[in-house]
Motif scaffolding. Structure first.
Motif, PDB file in Angstrom:
ATOM      1  N   PHE A 144      -7.621  -4.279   1.775  1.00  0.00           N
ATOM      2  CA  PHE A 144      -7.308  -3.860   0.415  1.00  0.00           C
ATOM      3  C   PHE A 144      -6.452  -2.617   0.437  1.00  0.00           C
ATOM      4  CE2 PHE A 144     -10.936  -1.196   1.255  1.00  0.00           C
ATOM      5  CZ  PHE A 144     -10.746  -0.069   0.484  1.00  0.00           C
ATOM      6  N   THR A 160      -4.620  -2.545  -7.694  1.00  0.00           N
ATOM      7  CA  THR A 160      -5.564  -2.783  -6.611  1.00  0.00           C
ATOM      8  C   THR A 160      -5.220  -4.131  -5.984  1.00  0.00           C
ATOM      9  OG1 THR A 160      -7.295  -1.566  -7.768  1.00  0.00           O
ATOM     10  CG2 THR A 160      -7.990  -3.038  -5.990  1.00  0.00           C
ATOM     11  N   LEU A 184      -6.238  -6.989  -3.002  1.00  0.00           N
ATOM     12  CA  LEU A 184      -7.228  -7.519  -2.071  1.00  0.00           C
ATOM     13  C   LEU A 184      -6.581  -8.711  -1.389  1.00  0.00           C
ATOM     14  CD1 LEU A 184     -10.342  -7.078  -1.483  1.00  0.00           C
ATOM     15  CD2 LEU A 184     -10.711  -9.015  -2.994  1.00  0.00           C
TER      16      LEU A 184
END
Length: 118
Positions: free
Chosen positions: A78, A85, A87
């Motif tokens: 991540f 964000t 991932l």
């Protein structure tokens, strides 16, 4: 394009989410290439883009952090860049990435989305 129509064009199986941590007012897909698909879920306040690609290592960020939890037995990486964000993990020769912008979601929320991609 609608998501089912778009993923029908690629030569690999794309697993979309069955769970989102917010209500998506708009859902669509973009065929970037025969090896890369972008699935977009958004409303006025937040958006989630799910990438599926056979171009392994395509998501260029300066630094990935390894997360202790796995997704479908794959290591998870991540990164957080300002309000984004990211991932990322691999499954069956396909690299997936979730790009999230909006309210602060927990890592567990992102893992729940990833886990719903069966």
């Amino acid at each position: 394009m609608p998501i089912p129509a778009t993923i029908a064009f690629v030569p690999f199986e794309v697993h979309g989410p069955t769970h989102l941590p917010f209500v998506a007012e708009t859902e669509y897909a973009h065929l970037v290439s025969l090896g890369k698909v972008e699935l977009v879920y958004e409303n006025e306040e937040e958006s989630m883009t799910i990438w599926a690609t056979t171009e392994l290592g395509w998501h260029h960020t300066e630094q990935w952090e390894t997360y202790s939890q796995t997704i479908q037995d794959s290591p998870v990486y991540f990164n957080q860049i300002e309000a984004l964000t990211i991932l990322s993990w691999q499954r069956d020769g396909v690299e997936y990435a979730i790009d999230y912008k909006g309210h602060e979601l927990s890592m567990q929320d992102l893992f729940d989305v990833a886990a719903s991609m069966n």
